[in-house]
Scaffold this motif. Structure first.
Motif, PDB file in Angstrom:
ATOM      1  N   THR A   1      -3.872  10.860   6.684  1.00  0.00           N
ATOM      2  CA  THR A   1      -3.008  10.313   5.635  1.00  0.00           C
ATOM      3  C   THR A   1      -3.014   8.787   5.685  1.00  0.00           C
ATOM      4  O   THR A   1      -3.134   8.127   4.646  1.00  0.00           O
ATOM      5  CB  THR A   1      -1.573  10.854   5.784  1.00  0.00           C
ATOM      6  N   ARG A   2      -2.934   8.234   6.889  1.00  0.00           N
ATOM      7  CA  ARG A   2      -3.011   6.772   7.026  1.00  0.00           C
ATOM      8  C   ARG A   2      -4.361   6.253   6.550  1.00  0.00           C
ATOM      9  O   ARG A   2      -4.439   5.212   5.894  1.00  0.00           O
ATOM     10  CB  ARG A   2      -2.760   6.373   8.476  1.00  0.00           C
TER      11      ARG A   2
ATOM     12  N   MET B   1       1.824   9.673  -0.933  1.00  0.00           N
ATOM     13  CA  MET B   1       1.200   9.559   0.393  1.00  0.00           C
ATOM     14  C   MET B   1       2.234   9.086   1.419  1.00  0.00           C
ATOM     15  O   MET B   1       2.267   9.566   2.548  1.00  0.00           O
ATOM     16  CB  MET B   1       0.006   8.611   0.352  1.00  0.00           C
ATOM     17  N   ALA B   2       3.077   8.142   1.011  1.00  0.00           N
ATOM     18  CA  ALA B   2       4.121   7.646   1.918  1.00  0.00           C
ATOM     19  C   ALA B   2       5.100   8.771   2.260  1.00  0.00           C
ATOM     20  O   ALA B   2       5.502   8.925   3.419  1.00  0.00           O
ATOM     21  CB  ALA B   2       4.861   6.469   1.295  1.00  0.00           C
TER      22      ALA B   2
ATOM     23  N   ALA C   1       0.830  -1.201   0.000  1.00  0.00           N
ATOM     24  CA  ALA C   1       0.000   0.000   0.000  1.00  0.00           C
ATOM     25  C   ALA C   1       0.863   1.249   0.000  1.00  0.00           C
ATOM     26  O   ALA C   1       0.594   2.208  -0.714  1.00  0.00           O
ATOM     27  CB  ALA C   1      -0.939  -0.002   1.205  1.00  0.00           C
ATOM     28  N   THR C   2       1.911   1.233   0.794  1.00  0.00           N
ATOM     29  CA  THR C   2       2.801   2.390   0.871  1.00  0.00           C
ATOM     30  C   THR C   2       3.610   2.527  -0.414  1.00  0.00           C
ATOM     31  O   THR C   2       3.753   3.627  -0.944  1.00  0.00           O
ATOM     32  CB  THR C   2       3.736   2.266   2.083  1.00  0.00           C
TER      33      THR C   2
ATOM     34  N   GLN D   1       1.778   4.028  -3.331  1.00  0.00           N
ATOM     35  CA  GLN D   1       1.381   5.418  -3.145  1.00  0.00           C
ATOM     36  C   GLN D   1       2.574   6.236  -2.638  1.00  0.00           C
ATOM     37  O   GLN D   1       2.592   6.656  -1.482  1.00  0.00           O
ATOM     38  CB  GLN D   1       0.239   5.490  -2.133  1.00  0.00           C
TER      39      GLN D   1
ATOM     40  N   ILE E   1      -4.363   6.122   2.815  1.00  0.00           N
ATOM     41  CA  ILE E   1      -3.609   4.978   2.314  1.00  0.00           C
ATOM     42  C   ILE E   1      -4.458   3.713   2.419  1.00  0.00           C
ATOM     43  O   ILE E   1      -4.530   2.924   1.486  1.00  0.00           O
ATOM     44  CB  ILE E   1      -2.278   4.841   3.071  1.00  0.00           C
ATOM     45  N   ARG E   2      -5.126   3.542   3.567  1.00  0.00           N
ATOM     46  CA  ARG E   2      -5.988   2.361   3.734  1.00  0.00           C
ATOM     47  C   ARG E   2      -7.167   2.379   2.765  1.00  0.00           C
ATOM     48  O   ARG E   2      -7.560   1.361   2.228  1.00  0.00           O
ATOM     49  CB  ARG E   2      -6.517   2.297   5.179  1.00  0.00           C
TER      50      ARG E   2
END
Length: 82
Positions: free
Chosen positions: A73-74, A34-35, A27-28, A31, A77-78
């Motif tokens: 932000t987390r 976002m990371a 996921a990170t 993206q 990402i989710r």
């Protein structure tokens, strides 16, 4: 509980932890912006925490705002479904 069952449960738990880590890592990695934002926010929070005094309450408010930004932000990402 027999030793074989205990070992099996430990192996299953370890496998689950590895799978979760792979999902989070994917996921990170999928993206990068976002990371990078998450890393920058965590760095900013560290600097705010290390700053002297509370600056009339503004430092504390800034820390809470950064905490909210980190959480959002987390969540983003989710949400991406990874």
């Amino acid at each position: 509980m027999t030793p074989k069952i205990k070992v099996g449960l430990h192996v299953a738990g370890f496998a689950a932890a590895l799978a979760l880590g792979a999902v989070i890592g994917h996921a990170t990695a999928a993206q990068p912006q976002m990371a990078a934002a998450l890393d920058a926010l965590q760095g900013a929070r560290s600097h705010l925490v290390a700053a002297n005094n509370d600056k009339g309450g503004h430092r504390g408010k800034a820390i809470r705002a950064v905490d909210d930004a980190i959480a959002e932000t987390r969540a983003g990402i989710r949400y991406a479904g990874y």
